[in-house]
Motif scaffolding. Structure first.
Motif, PDB file in Angstrom:
ATOM      1  N   LEU A 237      39.013  39.846  47.147  1.00 21.36           N
ATOM      2  CA  LEU A 237      39.598  38.835  46.533  1.00 21.36           C
ATOM      3  C   LEU A 237      39.411  38.004  47.314  1.00 21.36           C
ATOM      4  O   LEU A 237      39.461  36.856  46.675  1.00 21.36           O
ATOM      5  CB  LEU A 237      40.846  39.051  46.485  1.00 21.36           C
ATOM      6  N   GLN A 238      39.531  38.098  48.314  1.00 23.21           N
ATOM      7  CA  GLN A 238      40.039  36.955  49.622  1.00 23.21           C
ATOM      8  C   GLN A 238      38.104  36.677  49.118  1.00 23.21           C
ATOM      9  O   GLN A 238      37.944  35.056  49.116  1.00 23.21           O
ATOM     10  CB  GLN A 238      39.573  37.539  51.598  1.00 23.21           C
ATOM     11  N   GLU A 239      37.073  36.807  49.494  1.00 20.09           N
ATOM     12  CA  GLU A 239      35.897  36.409  48.912  1.00 20.09           C
ATOM     13  C   GLU A 239      35.709  35.432  48.016  1.00 20.09           C
ATOM     14  O   GLU A 239      35.164  34.424  48.373  1.00 20.09           O
ATOM     15  CB  GLU A 239      34.911  37.331  49.086  1.00 20.09           C
ATOM     16  N   ALA A 240      36.190  35.891  46.882  1.00 15.89           N
ATOM     17  CA  ALA A 240      36.185  35.607  45.525  1.00 15.89           C
ATOM     18  C   ALA A 240      37.181  33.571  45.814  1.00 15.89           C
ATOM     19  O   ALA A 240      36.304  32.150  45.396  1.00 15.89           O
ATOM     20  CB  ALA A 240      37.329  36.206  44.468  1.00 15.89           C
ATOM     21  N   HIS A 241      38.762  33.601  46.283  1.00 16.71           N
ATOM     22  CA  HIS A 241      39.374  32.465  47.178  1.00 16.71           C
ATOM     23  C   HIS A 241      37.901  31.760  47.481  1.00 16.71           C
ATOM     24  O   HIS A 241      38.278  30.280  47.827  1.00 16.71           O
ATOM     25  CB  HIS A 241      40.332  32.720  47.722  1.00 16.71           C
ATOM     26  N   THR A 273      41.442  46.618  36.992  1.00 21.23           N
ATOM     27  CA  THR A 273      42.821  46.597  37.814  1.00 21.23           C
ATOM     28  C   THR A 273      42.253  45.071  38.384  1.00 21.23           C
ATOM     29  O   THR A 273      43.133  43.626  38.830  1.00 21.23           O
ATOM     30  CB  THR A 273      43.469  47.194  38.600  1.00 21.23           C
ATOM     31  N   LEU A 274      41.064  45.079  39.207  1.00 24.88           N
ATOM     32  CA  LEU A 274      40.964  43.619  39.703  1.00 24.88           C
ATOM     33  C   LEU A 274      40.322  42.846  39.116  1.00 24.88           C
ATOM     34  O   LEU A 274      40.661  41.437  39.286  1.00 24.88           O
ATOM     35  CB  LEU A 274      39.792  44.433  40.854  1.00 24.88           C
ATOM     36  N   LEU A 275      39.827  43.146  37.998  1.00 21.38           N
ATOM     37  CA  LEU A 275      39.262  41.177  37.074  1.00 21.38           C
ATOM     38  C   LEU A 275      40.222  40.292  36.578  1.00 21.38           C
ATOM     39  O   LEU A 275      40.132  39.610  36.820  1.00 21.38           O
ATOM     40  CB  LEU A 275      38.722  42.143  35.931  1.00 21.38           C
ATOM     41  N   PRO A 276      41.289  41.161  36.271  1.00 23.21           N
ATOM     42  CA  PRO A 276      42.760  39.922  35.737  1.00 23.21           C
ATOM     43  C   PRO A 276      43.046  39.705  37.980  1.00 23.21           C
ATOM     44  O   PRO A 276      43.437  38.650  37.503  1.00 23.21           O
ATOM     45  CB  PRO A 276      43.792  40.452  34.669  1.00 23.21           C
ATOM     46  N   GLU A 277      42.765  40.185  38.557  1.00 24.12           N
ATOM     47  CA  GLU A 277      43.380  39.165  39.456  1.00 24.12           C
ATOM     48  C   GLU A 277      41.942  38.130  39.442  1.00 24.12           C
ATOM     49  O   GLU A 277      42.123  36.827  40.343  1.00 24.12           O
ATOM     50  CB  GLU A 277      43.035  40.207  40.320  1.00 24.12           C
ATOM     51  N   LEU A 278      40.581  38.386  39.854  1.00 22.38           N
ATOM     52  CA  LEU A 278      40.239  37.623  40.250  1.00 22.38           C
ATOM     53  C   LEU A 278      39.647  36.348  38.841  1.00 22.38           C
ATOM     54  O   LEU A 278      39.690  35.077  39.480  1.00 22.38           O
ATOM     55  CB  LEU A 278      38.672  38.632  40.049  1.00 22.38           C
ATOM     56  N   ALA A 279      39.882  36.820  37.897  1.00 25.89           N
ATOM     57  CA  ALA A 279      39.911  36.065  36.559  1.00 25.89           C
ATOM     58  C   ALA A 279      41.424  34.473  37.040  1.00 25.89           C
ATOM     59  O   ALA A 279      40.749  34.082  36.271  1.00 25.89           O
ATOM     60  CB  ALA A 279      40.043  36.536  35.803  1.00 25.89           C
ATOM     61  N   SER A 280      42.288  35.159  37.457  1.00 25.55           N
ATOM     62  CA  SER A 280      43.689  34.129  38.078  1.00 25.55           C
ATOM     63  C   SER A 280      42.973  33.297  39.203  1.00 25.55           C
ATOM     64  O   SER A 280      44.306  32.468  39.375  1.00 25.55           O
ATOM     65  CB  SER A 280      44.942  35.215  38.047  1.00 25.55           C
ATOM     66  N   VAL A 287      34.476  35.034  35.065  1.00 25.85           N
ATOM     67  CA  VAL A 287      34.155  36.556  36.217  1.00 25.85           C
ATOM     68  C   VAL A 287      33.148  37.796  34.927  1.00 25.85           C
ATOM     69  O   VAL A 287      33.545  37.453  33.567  1.00 25.85           O
ATOM     70  CB  VAL A 287      35.194  36.853  35.960  1.00 25.85           C
ATOM     71  N   ARG A 288      32.277  37.700  35.840  1.00 30.14           N
ATOM     72  CA  ARG A 288      31.202  38.186  35.060  1.00 30.14           C
ATOM     73  C   ARG A 288      30.508  39.970  35.060  1.00 30.14           C
ATOM     74  O   ARG A 288      30.280  39.511  36.378  1.00 30.14           O
ATOM     75  CB  ARG A 288      29.950  37.799  34.242  1.00 30.14           C
ATOM     76  N   VAL A 289      30.565  40.563  35.039  1.00 24.74           N
ATOM     77  CA  VAL A 289      30.700  42.284  35.972  1.00 24.74           C
ATOM     78  C   VAL A 289      29.042  41.800  35.113  1.00 24.74           C
ATOM     79  O   VAL A 289      28.639  42.295  34.331  1.00 24.74           O
ATOM     80  CB  VAL A 289      31.050  42.987  35.517  1.00 24.74           C
ATOM     81  N   THR A 308      40.525  40.950  28.355  1.00 29.10           N
ATOM     82  CA  THR A 308      40.788  40.020  29.765  1.00 29.10           C
ATOM     83  C   THR A 308      39.903  38.275  30.247  1.00 29.10           C
ATOM     84  O   THR A 308      39.711  38.329  30.378  1.00 29.10           O
ATOM     85  CB  THR A 308      40.733  40.746  31.160  1.00 29.10           C
ATOM     86  N   PRO A 309      41.620  37.499  29.555  1.00 26.79           N
ATOM     87  CA  PRO A 309      41.252  36.635  29.496  1.00 26.79           C
ATOM     88  C   PRO A 309      40.873  35.669  31.012  1.00 26.79           C
ATOM     89  O   PRO A 309      40.565  35.852  32.207  1.00 26.79           O
ATOM     90  CB  PRO A 309      42.843  35.483  29.442  1.00 26.79           C
ATOM     91  N   GLY A 310      39.793  34.592  30.613  1.00 24.48           N
ATOM     92  CA  GLY A 310      39.087  34.499  32.227  1.00 24.48           C
ATOM     93  C   GLY A 310      37.569  35.612  32.442  1.00 24.48           C
ATOM     94  O   GLY A 310      36.363  35.530  32.981  1.00 24.48           O
ATOM     95  N   VAL A 311      37.100  36.410  31.610  1.00 24.74           N
ATOM     96  CA  VAL A 311      35.866  37.598  32.223  1.00 24.74           C
ATOM     97  C   VAL A 311      35.527  37.167  30.837  1.00 24.74           C
ATOM     98  O   VAL A 311      35.906  37.523  29.450  1.00 24.74           O
ATOM     99  CB  VAL A 311      36.711  38.802  32.523  1.00 24.74           C
ATOM    100  N   ALA A 312      33.723  37.610  31.253  1.00 28.52           N
ATOM    101  CA  ALA A 312      32.500  37.063  30.127  1.00 28.52           C
ATOM    102  C   ALA A 312      32.679  37.964  29.750  1.00 28.52           C
ATOM    103  O   ALA A 312      32.622  39.090  29.912  1.00 28.52           O
ATOM    104  CB  ALA A 312      31.421  36.267  30.817  1.00 28.52           C
TER     105      ALA A 312
END
Length: 501
Positions: A237-241, A273-280, A287-289, A308-312
């Motif tokens: 999450l920190q790196e994503a920010h 759990t992590l996907l919506p955190e990243l997408a927000s 966000v793509r996996v 999940t909104p924001g996840v491809a």
């Protein structure tokens, strides 16, 4: 992660700064490794340049996956070595060429002996001190390359530093207290990467984990990348920010096996759990996996990616084959029925989801019936993109010792047959998308203001390998990184042509 995390790892160096160019080959995981090395080199006093011809030192981040990639890596090293005899306009010249990456880690001493044109061959263990290593090489010190070892028997390797203290992201659900509940297997301190972006584009790869615990009989990756180790969610999450602050609009989550994320932290459902955190995260549009192992792709993960909104809604499923017999020899699991059932679940939740895969043709023992099973599956699967690879022996793999090897001409003929089939199937799948509404992330603009066309990727198109979408005329003021809503009006192979809505 914040900009302040790119702090020096050692006292600042003195003297004229050396310039360095990093040339990255291979997958998106290597791109992350290069950006982490770039951060360390810059912190260690090096000046980063884009063109190897302008650099005092050239670092080639090699790929060691298949024979073609190995050859490309060697050719790139030789081309860089040729620069050492050329004088630049400023009077300088390239002083050292260094090999890093998977080929360097995999072959070490043998690569150094067979490629004297490279001044040094560095392994993964050299990454944390890459600036000091490179400076000593330029100074003429001899670096003795490592003798390769099976990294599955060693501690996990990742070019990161370890900081004490909490690494929580304020305002997000996965804070330190939440992490403490994950389980006792979570490390007391987390890896924090020192990273410097080399590509200013709107897509940024973000590493979820390193290594792989699977033992596919054709694959050497675990032997030189090591066992599977998840990064802590707080670090991701920190790196994503930080990436969002650097202008990233799409996060491309990469690892050798993203479906395993969290298993070593005590929660195999951690990615959901992590996907919506990243997408927000503010500034992140998508966000793509990448790289899902079909046998491990659980219903909850399918649903999280699809809804999940924001996840491809994008599924990078590494099927590798469809014949159950061949898959067992590959030490993998599955059959046409289970694979098609997985695709049915995906499309029931997201009918327009993107699906890509890779297959290996001509594996030892593959019969004509096995080949037909694969072709029948590909026809039924209707995937957007399928990469086709002809089997070849990889050093140190189990399959290298298998009987039932097909001769090279037969492997080539089967590969060409399947390649022609998937080219037709993928083009048909693209045509099925005519009339769909797509959201295109703009990655390039061409033409004069007011008459510009934009090239980018829709949600079903992953970077580099899945084709692009071109929007012919875009509004004035459109910028790289914008999202455009378009209707698909035509296709060129797997590429789409869109018109603004």
């Amino acid at each position: 992660m914040t900009a302040s995390d790119t702090r020096p790892l050692a006292p600042p160096t003195t003297g004229a700064p050396l310039s360095v160019a990093l040339v990255t080959l291979g997958c998106a995981r290597n791109e992350v490794d290069s950006e982490e090395m770039a951060g360390r080199l810059e912190a260690g006093g090096f000046v980063l340049v884009d063109d190897p011809a302008d650099a005092d030192t050239v670092v080639v981040n090699t790929c060691g996956f298949v024979e073609a990639a190995k050859k490309d890596s060697v050719d790139t090293l030789l081309a860089a070595a040729d620069l050492k005899g050329q004088v630049r306009a400023d009077g300088g010249s390239t002083q050292a060429v260094v090999a890093v990456g998977c080929l360097a880690e995999r072959y070490g001493k043998d690569l150094a002996e067979s490629l004297p044109e490279a001044d040094a061959v560095l392994g993964f263990d050299d990454y944390p001190d890459i600036a000091a290593r490179l400076r000593s090489i330029v100074a003429g010190e001899t670096h003795h390359p490592h003798t390769p070892q099976d990294r599955r028997l060693l501690l996990p390797i990742s070019p990161v530093e370890r900081d004490a203290g909490a690494l929580s992201v304020p305002g997000h659900g996965l804070d330190q207290a939440g992490l403490d509940e994950i389980g006792s297997n979570a490390p007391a301190t987390g890896p924090r990467a020192v990273r410097r972006r080399l590509d200013g584009g709107p897509m940024a790869p973000l590493k979820l984990a390193s290594g792989c615990d699977r033992r596919c009989s054709f694959c050497a990756i675990p032997s030189f990348r090591g066992s599977f180790v998840s990064r802590r969610p707080s670090d991701v999450l920190q790196e994503a920010h930080w990436l969002a602050e650097q202008g990233a609009r799409e996060l491309f989550l990469v690892s050798e096996n993203s479906t395993s994320y969290g298993k070593d932290l005590g929660d195999i459902r951690l990615l959901e759990t992590l996907l919506p955190e990243l997408a927000s995260i503010d500034g992140i549009e998508r966000v793509r996996v990448s790289y899902l192992q079909p046998a491990e792709t659980r219903p909850g993960l399918v649903e999280a990616i699809a809804t999940t909104p924001g996840v491809a809604p994008y599924y990078d499923l590494s099927f590798q084959h469809a014949s159950a017999t061949v898959l067992r020899r590959m030490r993998r699991f599955g059959d046409p029925e289970s694979f098609l059932g997985l695709l049915e679940r995906v499309r029931a939740l997201a009918p327009e989801a993107g699906v890509r895969s890779n297959v290996i043709v001509g594996f030892p023992g593959e019969t004509e019936d096995d080949l037909q099973t694969l072709c029948d599956f590909l026809i039924a699967a209707r995937m957007d993109v399928t990469g086709v690879f002809g089997y070849s022996d990889e050093d140190g793999t189990e399959a290298e010792s298998f009987d039932g090897k097909l001769d090279e001409d037969e492997v080539r003929a089967r590969t060409e047959h399947v390649t022609a089939l998937v080219e037709e199937l993928n083009a048909q799948r693209a045509e099925e998308r005519i009339g769909e509404t797509v959201s295109v992330l703009v990655e390039a603009l061409a033409g004069p203001e007011g008459e510009q066309s934009a090239e980018g990727r829709a949600a079903h198109q992953g970077p580099e390998v899945d084709g692009t979408t071109t929007v012919d005329v875009v509004p004035a003021g459109t910028r790289i990184g914008d999202l455009l809503t378009a209707t698909v009006v035509a296709t060129e192979g797997v590429d789409l042509i869109g018109a603004l809505r």
